[in-house]
Motif scaffolding. Structure first.
Motif, PDB file in Angstrom:
ATOM      1  N   LEU A 276     -16.947  -7.383 -13.834  1.00  0.00           N
ATOM      2  CA  LEU A 276     -16.003  -6.367 -13.391  1.00  0.00           C
ATOM      3  C   LEU A 276     -14.911  -6.936 -12.502  1.00  0.00           C
ATOM      4  O   LEU A 276     -13.718  -6.876 -12.825  1.00  0.00           O
ATOM      5  CB  LEU A 276     -16.755  -5.249 -12.669  1.00  0.00           C
ATOM      6  N   SER A 277     -15.268  -7.474 -11.335  1.00  0.00           N
ATOM      7  CA  SER A 277     -14.231  -7.841 -10.373  1.00  0.00           C
ATOM      8  C   SER A 277     -14.799  -8.706  -9.264  1.00  0.00           C
ATOM      9  O   SER A 277     -16.003  -8.933  -9.168  1.00  0.00           O
ATOM     10  CB  SER A 277     -13.612  -6.580  -9.767  1.00  0.00           C
ATOM     11  N   LEU A 278     -13.870  -9.145  -8.390  1.00  0.00           N
ATOM     12  CA  LEU A 278     -14.236  -9.853  -7.160  1.00  0.00           C
ATOM     13  C   LEU A 278     -14.100  -8.948  -5.943  1.00  0.00           C
ATOM     14  O   LEU A 278     -13.996  -9.428  -4.830  1.00  0.00           O
ATOM     15  CB  LEU A 278     -13.320 -11.071  -6.985  1.00  0.00           C
ATOM     16  N   LEU A 279     -14.078  -7.640  -6.150  1.00  0.00           N
ATOM     17  CA  LEU A 279     -13.795  -6.704  -5.065  1.00  0.00           C
ATOM     18  C   LEU A 279     -14.949  -6.637  -4.075  1.00  0.00           C
ATOM     19  O   LEU A 279     -16.108  -6.886  -4.408  1.00  0.00           O
ATOM     20  CB  LEU A 279     -13.519  -5.321  -5.654  1.00  0.00           C
ATOM     21  N   ARG A 280     -14.611  -6.235  -2.852  1.00  0.00           N
ATOM     22  CA  ARG A 280     -15.619  -6.160  -1.801  1.00  0.00           C
ATOM     23  C   ARG A 280     -16.471  -4.900  -1.894  1.00  0.00           C
ATOM     24  O   ARG A 280     -17.506  -4.801  -1.235  1.00  0.00           O
ATOM     25  CB  ARG A 280     -14.930  -6.204  -0.431  1.00  0.00           C
TER      26      ARG A 280
ATOM     27  N   LYS B 295       0.840  -1.183   0.000  1.00  0.00           N
ATOM     28  CA  LYS B 295       0.000   0.000   0.000  1.00  0.00           C
ATOM     29  C   LYS B 295       0.880   1.239   0.000  1.00  0.00           C
ATOM     30  O   LYS B 295       1.831   1.341   0.760  1.00  0.00           O
ATOM     31  CB  LYS B 295      -0.921   0.008   1.221  1.00  0.00           C
ATOM     32  N   GLY B 296       0.548   2.163  -0.874  1.00  0.00           N
ATOM     33  CA  GLY B 296       1.354   3.370  -0.994  1.00  0.00           C
ATOM     34  C   GLY B 296       2.304   3.339  -2.173  1.00  0.00           C
ATOM     35  O   GLY B 296       2.821   4.375  -2.594  1.00  0.00           O
ATOM     36  N   ASP B 297       2.573   2.127  -2.723  1.00  0.00           N
ATOM     37  CA  ASP B 297       3.370   2.062  -3.940  1.00  0.00           C
ATOM     38  C   ASP B 297       2.636   2.789  -5.060  1.00  0.00           C
ATOM     39  O   ASP B 297       1.407   2.727  -5.159  1.00  0.00           O
ATOM     40  CB  ASP B 297       3.610   0.615  -4.353  1.00  0.00           C
ATOM     41  N   ASP B 298       3.381   3.478  -5.910  1.00  0.00           N
ATOM     42  CA  ASP B 298       2.783   4.350  -6.905  1.00  0.00           C
ATOM     43  C   ASP B 298       2.747   3.658  -8.267  1.00  0.00           C
ATOM     44  O   ASP B 298       3.636   3.824  -9.094  1.00  0.00           O
ATOM     45  CB  ASP B 298       3.580   5.666  -6.981  1.00  0.00           C
TER      46      ASP B 298
ATOM     47  N   GLN C 207      -8.086  -7.606  -7.098  1.00  0.00           N
ATOM     48  CA  GLN C 207      -7.165  -7.016  -6.117  1.00  0.00           C
ATOM     49  C   GLN C 207      -7.288  -7.783  -4.818  1.00  0.00           C
ATOM     50  O   GLN C 207      -8.394  -8.038  -4.338  1.00  0.00           O
ATOM     51  CB  GLN C 207      -7.510  -5.536  -5.914  1.00  0.00           C
ATOM     52  N   SER C 208      -6.158  -8.161  -4.240  1.00  0.00           N
ATOM     53  CA  SER C 208      -6.173  -8.925  -2.997  1.00  0.00           C
ATOM     54  C   SER C 208      -5.215  -8.310  -1.991  1.00  0.00           C
ATOM     55  O   SER C 208      -4.195  -7.718  -2.351  1.00  0.00           O
ATOM     56  CB  SER C 208      -5.777 -10.387  -3.260  1.00  0.00           C
ATOM     57  N   GLY C 209      -5.572  -8.426  -0.708  1.00  0.00           N
ATOM     58  CA  GLY C 209      -4.695  -7.954   0.357  1.00  0.00           C
ATOM     59  C   GLY C 209      -4.747  -6.466   0.605  1.00  0.00           C
ATOM     60  O   GLY C 209      -3.967  -5.938   1.409  1.00  0.00           O
ATOM     61  N   ASN C 210      -5.657  -5.757  -0.065  1.00  0.00           N
ATOM     62  CA  ASN C 210      -5.789  -4.317   0.116  1.00  0.00           C
ATOM     63  C   ASN C 210      -7.177  -3.917  -0.357  1.00  0.00           C
ATOM     64  O   ASN C 210      -7.530  -4.127  -1.514  1.00  0.00           O
ATOM     65  CB  ASN C 210      -4.711  -3.582  -0.693  1.00  0.00           C
ATOM     66  N   ASP C 211      -7.971  -3.333   0.535  1.00  0.00           N
ATOM     67  CA  ASP C 211      -9.358  -3.001   0.208  1.00  0.00           C
ATOM     68  C   ASP C 211      -9.542  -1.599  -0.343  1.00  0.00           C
ATOM     69  O   ASP C 211     -10.656  -1.201  -0.682  1.00  0.00           O
ATOM     70  CB  ASP C 211     -10.252  -3.166   1.450  1.00  0.00           C
ATOM     71  N   ASP C 212      -8.473  -0.821  -0.434  1.00  0.00           N
ATOM     72  CA  ASP C 212      -8.552   0.544  -0.964  1.00  0.00           C
ATOM     73  C   ASP C 212      -8.440   0.481  -2.483  1.00  0.00           C
ATOM     74  O   ASP C 212      -7.356   0.294  -3.031  1.00  0.00           O
ATOM     75  CB  ASP C 212      -7.431   1.393  -0.373  1.00  0.00           C
TER      76      ASP C 212
ATOM     77  N   VAL D  65      -7.881  -9.713 -15.571  1.00  0.00           N
ATOM     78  CA  VAL D  65      -7.066  -9.222 -16.679  1.00  0.00           C
ATOM     79  C   VAL D  65      -5.951  -8.340 -16.132  1.00  0.00           C
ATOM     80  O   VAL D  65      -4.795  -8.448 -16.531  1.00  0.00           O
ATOM     81  CB  VAL D  65      -7.943  -8.452 -17.684  1.00  0.00           C
ATOM     82  N   VAL D  66      -6.298  -7.454 -15.211  1.00  0.00           N
ATOM     83  CA  VAL D  66      -5.315  -6.723 -14.409  1.00  0.00           C
ATOM     84  C   VAL D  66      -5.475  -7.194 -12.977  1.00  0.00           C
ATOM     85  O   VAL D  66      -6.583  -7.161 -12.434  1.00  0.00           O
ATOM     86  CB  VAL D  66      -5.517  -5.204 -14.500  1.00  0.00           C
ATOM     87  N   SER D  67      -4.394  -7.643 -12.363  1.00  0.00           N
ATOM     88  CA  SER D  67      -4.438  -8.158 -10.991  1.00  0.00           C
ATOM     89  C   SER D  67      -3.428  -7.426 -10.125  1.00  0.00           C
ATOM     90  O   SER D  67      -2.310  -7.144 -10.577  1.00  0.00           O
ATOM     91  CB  SER D  67      -4.142  -9.659 -10.957  1.00  0.00           C
ATOM     92  N   ALA D  68      -3.828  -7.145  -8.892  1.00  0.00           N
ATOM     93  CA  ALA D  68      -2.952  -6.470  -7.943  1.00  0.00           C
ATOM     94  C   ALA D  68      -2.914  -7.248  -6.642  1.00  0.00           C
ATOM     95  O   ALA D  68      -3.954  -7.654  -6.121  1.00  0.00           O
ATOM     96  CB  ALA D  68      -3.437  -5.047  -7.686  1.00  0.00           C
ATOM     97  N   GLU D  69      -1.710  -7.454  -6.121  1.00  0.00           N
ATOM     98  CA  GLU D  69      -1.513  -8.181  -4.873  1.00  0.00           C
ATOM     99  C   GLU D  69      -0.880  -7.264  -3.842  1.00  0.00           C
ATOM    100  O   GLU D  69       0.201  -6.711  -4.074  1.00  0.00           O
ATOM    101  CB  GLU D  69      -0.621  -9.399  -5.112  1.00  0.00           C
ATOM    102  N   LEU D  70      -1.559  -7.062  -2.724  1.00  0.00           N
ATOM    103  CA  LEU D  70      -1.075  -6.278  -1.582  1.00  0.00           C
ATOM    104  C   LEU D  70      -0.912  -4.796  -1.895  1.00  0.00           C
ATOM    105  O   LEU D  70      -0.388  -4.051  -1.082  1.00  0.00           O
ATOM    106  CB  LEU D  70       0.267  -6.829  -1.065  1.00  0.00           C
ATOM    107  N   THR D  71      -1.381  -4.345  -3.021  1.00  0.00           N
ATOM    108  CA  THR D  71      -1.255  -2.940  -3.381  1.00  0.00           C
ATOM    109  C   THR D  71      -2.520  -2.506  -4.102  1.00  0.00           C
ATOM    110  O   THR D  71      -3.395  -3.325  -4.396  1.00  0.00           O
ATOM    111  CB  THR D  71      -0.006  -2.689  -4.263  1.00  0.00           C
TER     112      THR D  71
END
Length: 277
Positions: free
Chosen positions: A165-169, A92-95, A145-150, A120-126
């Protein structure tokens, strides 16, 4: 790309490339076209076609020391399991900024290395900034996106993706709750869920047609580059409604017959205005 390097990769095409084995888990193949470890690449105006990796069939990025930018790129026909086009892993915080790209017909290839394919685009912890992109007719979820809810999904166009769209919460994502300045329905982050009306994507003409809902529907504050992939300025008044905003995707709409958008840009007769209310 390793060890704090900061290359600028521009106007390149990578086709039919195969990733490398992950040193931490040899059964996982990462980075079909580009593999970046603790580097900060700027990747602009590139085309990634028919590359393969289980993670990040187009681009795999793990760790960064500065801003990572992927803008005005086309990802077509890449194949993998997680991150059919782009996979990013960090904190989190990586740009990470993924803006104004087209993701078209990227495919999920089997369950070869992991039990659960994702996006298609996946993000882990960021939580990368994902804005002003077109996700069109891809297999699997458009974004994961996993490991970060923002979540930072703004003014993208999603249409025809196999799993949605996604599996986001975030239960508000994908729920049409407002309209943009074009009068098109969006969710609360300005994301469109309409047919993008691309000229002829089967024959690799990815420009927007004059009636595309993506024209003037982006959020200009997330546009990083001054010009689109073909060299036209961003923030043209493509639909001639006297408001300027970025178009969604790698190409700014251009009126080839009359050049109206360009004339308006030069003459300064339009107002600079964001495309969401």
């Amino acid at each position: 790309l390793i060890n704090q390097s900061s290359p600028w990769i521009d106007h390149c095409t990578v086709r039919n490339s195969h990733g490398t084995h992950n040193i931490d888990e040899v059964k996982v193949i990462i980075g079909g076209a580009i593999l970046s470890e603790n580097a900060s690449p700027v990747i602009t105006n590139c085309v990634f076609e028919e590359n393969f990796a289980s993670h990040g069939a187009g681009i795999f990025i793990r760790g960064t020391k500065d801003t990572v930018l992927v803008e005005n790129c086309i990802f077509h026909g890449n194949a993998g399991n997680d991150g059919l086009a782009i996979y990013v892993s960090g904190f989190k915080g990586d740009d990470y900024r993924i803006t104004h790209n087209l993701f078209y017909k990227n495919i999920q290839r089997g369950h070869m290395y992991i039990n659960q394919p994702w996006g298609v685009v996946s993000a882990e912890l960021t939580n990368p900034l994902v804005a002003n992109n077109i996700f069109f007719e891809n297999e699997m979820f458009a974004y994961a996106q996993s490991g970060n809810d923002d979540v930072q999904l703004y003014a993208n166009c999603f249409f025809g993706n196999e799993k949605g769209l996604s599996l986001l919460r975030d239960e508000q994502l994908g729920v049409l709750s407002q309209v943009n300045l074009n009068g098109d329905s969006t969710d609360y982050q300005g994301n469109l869920f309409s047919f993008p009306v691309i000229s002829n994507p089967v024959n690799k003409d990815y420009r927007l047609m004059w009636f595309s809902p993506c024209i003037d529907a982006g959020l200009s504050r997330y546009t990083q580059l001054e010009y689109d992939q073909q060299g036209f300025p961003r923030n043209l008044d493509g639909n001639q409604d006297h408001y300027r905003a970025s178009d969604i995707g790698p190409f700014e709409y251009w009126d080839e017959v009359w050049g109206t958008a360009w004339n308006n840009f030069i003459a300064g007769r339009v107002d600079n205005h964001e495309a969401i209310v």
